[in-house]
Each structure stands twice: as structure tokens, then as C-alpha cells.
Design a protein around this motif. Sequence first.
Motif, mmCIF file in Angstrom:
data_model
loop_
_atom_site.group_PDB
_atom_site.id
_atom_site.type_symbol
_atom_site.label_atom_id
_atom_site.label_comp_id
_atom_site.label_asym_id
_atom_site.label_seq_id
_atom_site.Cartn_x
_atom_site.Cartn_y
_atom_site.Cartn_z
ATOM 1 N N SER A 74 0.768 -1.161 0.116
ATOM 2 C CA SER A 74 -0.010 -0.001 0.221
ATOM 3 C C SER A 74 0.947 1.181 -0.108
ATOM 4 O O SER A 74 0.404 2.297 -0.344
ATOM 5 N N ARG A 75 2.045 1.219 0.511
ATOM 6 C CA ARG A 75 3.075 2.327 0.599
ATOM 7 C C ARG A 75 3.819 2.615 -0.815
ATOM 8 O O ARG A 75 3.693 1.739 -1.671
ATOM 9 N N ASP A 111 2.010 1.365 -3.991
ATOM 10 C CA ASP A 111 0.819 2.249 -4.203
ATOM 11 C C ASP A 111 -0.411 1.598 -4.335
ATOM 12 O O ASP A 111 -1.174 2.023 -5.031
ATOM 13 N N LYS A 161 -3.490 -0.510 -2.460
ATOM 14 C CA LYS A 161 -4.128 -0.693 -1.378
ATOM 15 C C LYS A 161 -5.312 -1.828 -1.545
ATOM 16 O O LYS A 161 -6.238 -1.625 -2.565
ATOM 17 N N GLN A 221 -8.811 -3.448 -1.388
ATOM 18 C CA GLN A 221 -9.971 -3.146 -1.053
ATOM 19 C C GLN A 221 -10.817 -4.403 -0.817
ATOM 20 O O GLN A 221 -11.706 -4.222 0.172
ATOM 21 N N PHE A 229 -7.574 -3.939 -5.905
ATOM 22 C CA PHE A 229 -6.703 -2.843 -5.022
ATOM 23 C C PHE A 229 -7.007 -1.384 -5.924
ATOM 24 O O PHE A 229 -7.029 -1.388 -6.943
ATOM 25 N N ASP A 272 0.652 -8.457 5.411
ATOM 26 C CA ASP A 272 0.578 -7.216 5.439
ATOM 27 C C ASP A 272 0.250 -6.601 7.108
ATOM 28 O O ASP A 272 -0.523 -5.612 7.504
#
Length: 478
Positions: free
Chosen positions: A42-43, A136, A138, A140, A151, A170
Motif C-alpha cells: 500500500s505504501r 501504491d 491498497k 479493497q 486494489f 500485511d
Amino acid sequence: MEKSEGRQTGKKVVAVVGGGLVGALNACYFAKRGFNVHVYESREDIRKAKIVKGRSINLALSHRGRQALKRVGMEDKIISKGIPMHARMIHSLSGKQSPIPYGKKGQYILSVDRANLNKELLTEAETYPNTKLNFDHKLQDWSADTGLMTFSRTDGSKDQIHADLIVGCDGAFSAIRKQFLRRSRFNYSQTYIPHGYMELTMPPINGEFAMKPNYLHIWPRNTFMMIALPNLDKTFTCTLFMPFEDFEKITTGDEVIQFFQNYFPDTIPLIGAEALKKDYFRLPAQAMVSVKCTPYHIGEKCVLMGDAAHAVVPFYGQGMNAGFEDCIVFDELMEQFNEDFSAVLPEYTKVRVPDDHAIADLAMYNYVEMRAHVNSKWFLFRKHVDNVLHFFLPKTIIPLYTMVTFTRIPYHQAVERWHWQNKVINRGLLLSAAGAALGGSYLLTKYSHQMSQLAVPAEKIWSRLVTFRIPGMITTQM
């Protein structure tokens, strides 16, 4: 706009959710087996980030973690960027320093930088042509039935992928694990301890380490403590562990200095009074959580590893090592069951849950040992007894720390063996003490007549010593 990513070849697709330490290492393991591996983080890519967000407590790499790295050819590279720590260095309130070795001569743990290790593992994963890193991204939503994952990205777009296996790496607040919570017969618990942590930096002095570098320095103060681990740039990362209510009592720079003067006076000139005031208020104390759950899998589609399955408090230095060992255990089962996910996943839960629950409990216990027991003479005596017995009976008596840190004995078996050893050793010490007391009583009874005869000359000798005077000497009584 939605797009779909499928198989690049006929090989199964493995989606690793989480690009942290365990996720990146897992990517290497699955890629090495030839799967099409998609890593979703996600980062942003920490290798390109100016500021790396997240935890930064130094890591203690030991045998289990090293074995996991060795299997993907990464051990030597990581060791070269670590600093060996051969013992705990205990700092008393008076400033006295006393080392407590971790194991036998030559045994040590390694202080390694979390961010650098993560970067190295991501770079290694990327060397496999069948691995794709996606930052980037994340999570869903995902389906345990179909393996469809969705994502979202910061630009509003969405990506989808069908995976044959979803691996949740995660972290303690896992998005993957949320789906597990919706299912029946899934046990889950989390515990926040009443203590938080705060990091401070001890800079080099004249270009060298401010303290001896090959130790994990500990300032145990019973209800709280501070530790310091060495870094390659000659700094020490100091971590203060303390109840939140004690952190909240300190509100000014002068109170910080007074607190350190009371409990860690030897560190003030090493850290620097002004730096101490500044660092203390840079960030609030951070929370620590312990997570237990079971099972670790759903059918043959999804499995949890690392902190997503078993977040532990950092006091045994085994969080990363346990997560890395997850990768080894899973890989061993893949070999045993010919990569049949329907057989591997339930067996992984069966094998791994008892061990991960055991290390979670041990990590809680070790906090009490580090901040309080190391001040106890009985603890130090027992440590010495254990080490002596281990020297003479290396296969029969193995100290708990040695089993956990320098072997791959399953954690739960190490705990069971530790309890058995404690019972045997304590009974032995009790019988020895009782035997010595009985023997002493027997000798006193048997030779009481001779001893009474010795008592008269002894009294005469003592009276002469007392009356003895050096000319000009003045005697006083207290």
C-alpha cells in the motif's frame, strides 16, 4: 479505470499482500519455485522514498532468521551489514556495567537496520523475472472462493488480479485477516500492553561508538527500561520502554532531564541534554500489540504469515525471526506435499500455530526478565547454573534463550523443555541445599565435643587481638 492481470505462463499465480520484511522474503521463496509472484504494497517503494514511514525499532537477527535468508542466498549479504552482539550489557543506576553472555563463546545475535533489510529483500525479489512488485496498491476486497482481488491506487484507479494463492503478509492490522474475522470458527485476540516505546539516538563521539558496540545495552529499572542497539553509522538507537502513564507525566524539557538524571544518568552526556529534550517530544510514545489467531488459512486459497498471523511484542527479538521461519516452514511443507495447496495450508496451520502462540507468550515474559529479573541475584545465579550444566550436558540441558535464539527447535517444544529443565534443576538445587544442611548438622553433632574445646582457645585469641594496641592509636566503637 479497471484492469486485470492474469497468468504470464501456465504456472500458478501467488499474490503476496504486503511488501514488508516477510512479504518480500516470501516473494523470493515463491519465485524460486517458479510461481508467478505479484507483490502488493500500500505504501510507496521505500527504496525511493525520502522518508520511510513505519516502525524503526532495530532488529535482532538470529539463527531462525539467518536460516531463512540462507535458503534464498541472502544470508551473507545481510550479515555483512549487521553488527554482532555477544551479550547483554547491564547498566546499573550507579553506572556499573555487567555483561551477561547470550550463549557459548562465538554465539551472537546481529543488530540490523529494518529499512535496509527491507530494501535488500525487495531488490532480491525483483531479480526473479517471474516477480512483479506493485507499490501504491491498497487492498479493497478479495474473495476466498474465486481468488479475485481488487486494489485501489492514490490516483483513483483500480487493479484486479486472479490469484491461485493469496499470502497475507500485511502486518498486525492486516486487511487480509479482516476476511477471516467474518468466518465462523476463527479465533482471534489482540492485547495492547500498558507500556509504550520511544526512540532516541546516541550519536558517535569523535567518530566512534559512544559505548562498546558489540553488546545489546540494557538499563533495567524494574517497571521500565531502556535498551540501545548499535548501528553501522556508529550511532546507537536507544529505545525507552515505559508505561504510558509515566510518559504522560513528563511534559517539559527540564522534566525529561530530571527523569534521566534519576534513572539513566550515564546516558545524558552520551545522548546530549539538548538532543534528549528535542528527541523526547519529537513523536509520542508508540503502542505495542500482541496478536494471536487460528487457523492461519482459508481452504486452499489464502494463508497468513508474519505479523498478520502472530504479531508479538519486541522483547525476545523474535518477531522478524518467527516471521522469516514461517517462510521456511511453508517451503518445507511445499516440498513435502509437492506444492499441493489443499494439503500444505491446513498442515501449515497445524504445525505453526502452537509455535507462534508460544513465542508470543515468551516475548511477554521476556519483558519482565529484561526490565526486572536481570537485577536479581537469583536470576544471575540460575543463569550461571544453566550455563554450567549446558557445558557438561550439552544435549540434556539447553538454556531457554539458546533454544529460542540459536536453534530451530520449535518454539512450543522449547517452552515445554524449559519447564521440564526448571523443575529438574530446581529440585536438584533444593536437594543439594538440604543435603548440605543435613551434612552440616551431622558434623556439628558428631564433633560438638572437639569444637567446644576449640572455643576456649579461640576466645583467648580474640581477647588478645582486641586488647592489642599500636602506640598512639586511638580506638573507637561504632
